[in-house]
Design a protein around this motif. Structure first.
Motif, PDB file in Angstrom:
ATOM      1  N   LEU B 105      10.337 -43.452  86.287  1.00 43.23           N
ATOM      2  CA  LEU B 105      10.444 -43.566  85.157  1.00 43.23           C
ATOM      3  C   LEU B 105       9.052 -42.827  84.883  1.00 43.23           C
ATOM      4  O   LEU B 105       9.112 -41.499  84.056  1.00 43.23           O
ATOM      5  CB  LEU B 105       9.325 -44.787  84.568  1.00 43.23           C
ATOM      6  N   ASP B 106       7.699 -42.632  86.305  1.00 45.90           N
ATOM      7  CA  ASP B 106       7.244 -41.970  86.333  1.00 45.90           C
ATOM      8  C   ASP B 106       7.483 -40.335  86.503  1.00 45.90           C
ATOM      9  O   ASP B 106       6.951 -39.795  85.688  1.00 45.90           O
ATOM     10  CB  ASP B 106       5.916 -42.439  87.528  1.00 45.90           C
ATOM     11  N   GLN B 107       8.771 -40.123  86.920  1.00 45.69           N
ATOM     12  CA  GLN B 107       9.020 -38.945  87.808  1.00 45.69           C
ATOM     13  C   GLN B 107       9.164 -38.273  85.993  1.00 45.69           C
ATOM     14  O   GLN B 107       9.103 -36.526  85.302  1.00 45.69           O
ATOM     15  CB  GLN B 107       9.769 -38.754  88.331  1.00 45.69           C
ATOM     16  N   THR B 108       9.988 -38.531  85.878  1.00 46.24           N
ATOM     17  CA  THR B 108      10.838 -38.499  84.374  1.00 46.24           C
ATOM     18  C   THR B 108       9.790 -38.030  83.355  1.00 46.24           C
ATOM     19  O   THR B 108      10.217 -37.243  82.595  1.00 46.24           O
ATOM     20  CB  THR B 108      11.444 -39.424  83.880  1.00 46.24           C
ATOM     21  N   ILE B 109       8.541 -38.810  82.965  1.00 45.45           N
ATOM     22  CA  ILE B 109       7.622 -38.473  81.942  1.00 45.45           C
ATOM     23  C   ILE B 109       7.211 -37.063  82.650  1.00 45.45           C
ATOM     24  O   ILE B 109       6.730 -36.240  81.932  1.00 45.45           O
ATOM     25  CB  ILE B 109       6.597 -39.715  82.273  1.00 45.45           C
ATOM     26  N   ALA B 110       6.633 -37.313  83.690  1.00 45.48           N
ATOM     27  CA  ALA B 110       5.754 -35.703  84.393  1.00 45.48           C
ATOM     28  C   ALA B 110       7.196 -35.111  84.367  1.00 45.48           C
ATOM     29  O   ALA B 110       6.340 -33.440  83.663  1.00 45.48           O
ATOM     30  CB  ALA B 110       6.135 -36.222  85.987  1.00 45.48           C
ATOM     31  N   LYS B 111       8.195 -34.371  84.601  1.00 46.14           N
ATOM     32  CA  LYS B 111       9.029 -34.009  84.339  1.00 46.14           C
ATOM     33  C   LYS B 111       9.338 -33.260  83.229  1.00 46.14           C
ATOM     34  O   LYS B 111       9.419 -32.359  82.821  1.00 46.14           O
ATOM     35  CB  LYS B 111      10.289 -33.831  85.316  1.00 46.14           C
ATOM     36  N   TYR B 112       9.888 -34.312  82.381  1.00 45.50           N
ATOM     37  CA  TYR B 112      10.289 -33.970  80.807  1.00 45.50           C
ATOM     38  C   TYR B 112       9.907 -34.818  79.398  1.00 45.50           C
ATOM     39  O   TYR B 112      10.651 -35.035  78.978  1.00 45.50           O
ATOM     40  CB  TYR B 112      12.064 -34.942  81.279  1.00 45.50           C
ATOM     41  N   ASP B 113       8.344 -34.559  79.740  1.00 49.90           N
ATOM     42  CA  ASP B 113       7.727 -35.005  79.120  1.00 49.90           C
ATOM     43  C   ASP B 113       7.818 -34.418  77.289  1.00 49.90           C
ATOM     44  O   ASP B 113       7.896 -33.427  77.000  1.00 49.90           O
ATOM     45  CB  ASP B 113       6.192 -34.815  78.932  1.00 49.90           C
ATOM     46  N   GLY B 114       8.255 -35.962  76.631  1.00 48.02           N
ATOM     47  CA  GLY B 114       8.451 -35.391  75.378  1.00 48.02           C
ATOM     48  C   GLY B 114      10.274 -34.595  74.735  1.00 48.02           C
ATOM     49  O   GLY B 114      11.083 -34.047  74.364  1.00 48.02           O
TER      50      GLY B 114
END
Lengths: 235, 362
Positions: B105-114
């Motif tokens: 989840l953290d990685q996704t937010i970091a990489k694909y924010d928005g």
């Protein structure tokens, strides 16, 4: 507004007959009554169908016919009401009575309580009325006019589900469904609206016949011929 | 998997052949009702667009949406869709667990924010600060809010996420709340049903990934292509309804002949879904075809209406009224009739008395 007791010999309320309900109002009354009767019966049968028919499906169209009568009557009911709204704007003062309550007039409230007392046998003397007395006006407004609008709104909203999304009925009335919640809920409230209206009809017919027999003025013949006839010359 | 990877590349990586890929594009175009020329458009879009990750969250629910989804009958759908949407996170079916899983989840937010899609199965309970649904030591509603803050759009899978479903049925002790009432600042598409039809789910998600937008929605936020008609409108038993031929009991002649199930409480006339056209389990059957009425699982409040076997259901006043319109209305009209009769009798007595006094009633 019509709760006034006549004050002098030349007061219109002392005349023996006054033209009260114009032709469009009378015509609408009967169209409204008969279309409601057809709608109530067919609507009940749509919610609670008749016993199942045997044989081939292609031999019958019973439910289809019941629904067709419901929809045709609904158009009569709705278009009749629309014309009636127009007539309230251009017709005489009695044509407007069922569309609003003059709650800002102290005399209207006084008349309302007077009528309630009268129907509870607390007062013997009945006021002379040209149009509706305040109690009748309130009943007409809440149990007929508002319920009619509700039934037209919910009815065409349900009809729009058959006509399809983006149909005229969906664009005009489709918003009613999410407002009430869901299609099933709209069906239920539409059903209850019929019962409220039926309750009104029972009381309305009783009051009209009662007024005609023991009241001071004509009532049943007034909605047929339009003339209000008075049985006495007293104010 | 870098952000530059396209859907097509992701699929090829998972062993999908080009032939299978093109078949999938045509089937999806047909499934979405878009005509043959759109097969090419879908293929082109999937070949050129960077893959959009999907995060699939689970709140209060029974996993039937996931169960339905992975049984999509589109040939290949299980493979194609799953590899295509690359479920970066899905509690139920992902391999990772524990801290590893939460890290995604953290990685996704970091990489694909928005830039990722949030697919929500189930809903959050709001009572007691959300303590009725705890994931990784925290209330689910916090996880939902956090991911929703960073996502592009939200899919509300199933009746739980769309309306509330059984856990939100009266009296709803945990205050289970549908997604659109918790997340109000992001677009939400509702795909109701308990569960939704697999082909509807894959159709919706493919449309969103291909065209980068929601399909056209109705007033309640459901895709029009699947939810604009009632089951009743396309039911193969409709001719029996129109004829007035009904099943009266589950063991009668009508039931054997396949008559309309309306009198047995079928909710087809009020339920918007694609069951009567798409059907279930690869077009094998659906409730009415198997001889039982529709329960109306894709509609709001379907648990709070009393019997599933009655055509006239309870008036839904916050789940409190356990009476149908016919019952309430019958009492109302009956009371009016009794009242009128009593008043008429009283009027006759009063009128006679007044007349005897010499016409003083005027």
């Amino acid at each position: 507004m019509n709760s006034k007791v006549a004050s002098g010999p030349h007061d219109p309320a002392n005349q023996r007959a006054v033209y009260v309900f114009e032709a469009p109002v009378r015509l609408w009354h009967w169209l409204h009554a008969f279309s409601f009767a057809a709608l109530a019966v067919t609507g009940y049968l749509i919610a609670n169908p008749l016993p199942s028919l045997a044989g081939e499906a292609s031999d019958h169209f019973l439910m289809g016919d019941i629904r067709l009568i419901h929809f045709i009557s609904a158009y009569v009911f709705a278009i009749g009401f629309a014309v009636r709204v127009y007539w309230a704007l251009v017709g005489n003062r009695y044509a407007r009575e069922i569309f609003y309550l003059p709650f800002w007039r102290p005399s209207w409230w006084k008349g309302l309580f007077y009528e309630i007392g009268f129907y509870l046998f607390l007062t013997r003397r009945q006021h002379k009325m040209l149009g509706h007395n305040p109690l009748a006006q309130a009943a007409m407004f809440f149990l007929n006019t508002l319920v009619t609008i509700f039934m037209i709104g919910t009815g065409f909203a349900l009809y729009s589900e058959g006509l399809g999304i983006d149909s005229w009925a969906d664009r005009m009335f489709g918003w009613v469904i999410p407002l009430i919640g869901d299609s099933e809920g709209v069906h239920d409230w539409h059903n209850l609206g019929m019962w409220v209206m039926l309750t009104f009809v029972i009381i309305h017919i009783y009051m009209a016949v009662r007024a005609d027999i023991i009241g001071r003025e004509s009532s049943v013949s007034t909605i047929i011929g339009g003339w209000r006839m008075f049985k006495d010359d007293q104010p | 998997m870098g952000i530059q990877q396209t859907f097509y590349e992701a699929m090829r990586e998972h062993g999908i052949t080009r032939r299978s890929f093109l078949k999938f594009c045509s089937l999806t175009a047909a499934g979405l009702g878009m005509g043959p020329e759109f097969a090419g458009k879908i293929a082109h879009a999937l070949e050129t667009k960077p893959r959009t990750p999907v995060i699939w969250l689970h709140g209060l629910e029974c996993t039937c949406c996931t169960e339905s989804f992975i049984r999509s009958a589109h040939p290949l759908a299980a493979d194609v869709i799953l590899s295509m949407i690359s479920l970066d996170y899905d509690d139920t079916i992902m391999a990772a667990a524990g801290y590893q899983a939460e890290e995604i989840l953290d990685q996704t937010i970091a990489k694909y924010d928005g830039n990722f899609i949030l697919a929500c199965e189930g809903n959050p309970p709001l009572n007691e600060d959300g303590m009725y649904c705890i994931q990784a030591g925290k209330p689910y509603v916090e996880k939902l809010r956090r991911m929703a803050d960073h996502c592009k759009a939200i899919i509300a899978w199933g009746s739980c996420a769309s309306w509330g479903c059984v856990q939100a049925a009266h009296p709803n002790p945990t205050r289970a709340t549908p997604i659109h009432k918790v997340i109000t600042d992001k677009p939400v598409i509702k795909v109701p049903g308990c569960p939704p039809i697999a082909e509807v789910m894959t159709g919706v998600i493919t449309y969103m990934l291909t065209f980068d937008r929601f399909p056209e929605l109705d007033r309640q936020g459901r895709p029009k292509m699947f939810y604009s008609q009632r089951l009743h409108d396309k039911c193969y038993r409709r001719p029996h309804f129109d004829a007035g031929q009904f099943v009266e009991r589950f063991d009668d002649e009508g039931a054997r002949k396949g008559y309309c199930l309306y009198k047995m409480g079928c909710k087809g006339p009020t339920t918007h879904n694609a069951c009567s056209t798409v059907e279930w389990n690869g077009g094998l059957s659906w409730p009415v075809k198997s001889g039982h009425g529709c329960l109306g699982c894709a509609e709001d409040n379907f648990w709070d209406r009393g019997s599933f076997y009655s055509s006239v259901t309870n008036l839904n006043v916050t789940g409190q009224v356990e009476a149908t319109a016919d019952k309430v209305g019958g009492i109302l009209a009956g009371a009016a009739a009794i009242g009128v009769a009593a008043h008429a009798a009283a009027s006759v007595v009063s009128h006679t008395k007044d007349s005897n006094k010499g016409g003083a009633q005027q």
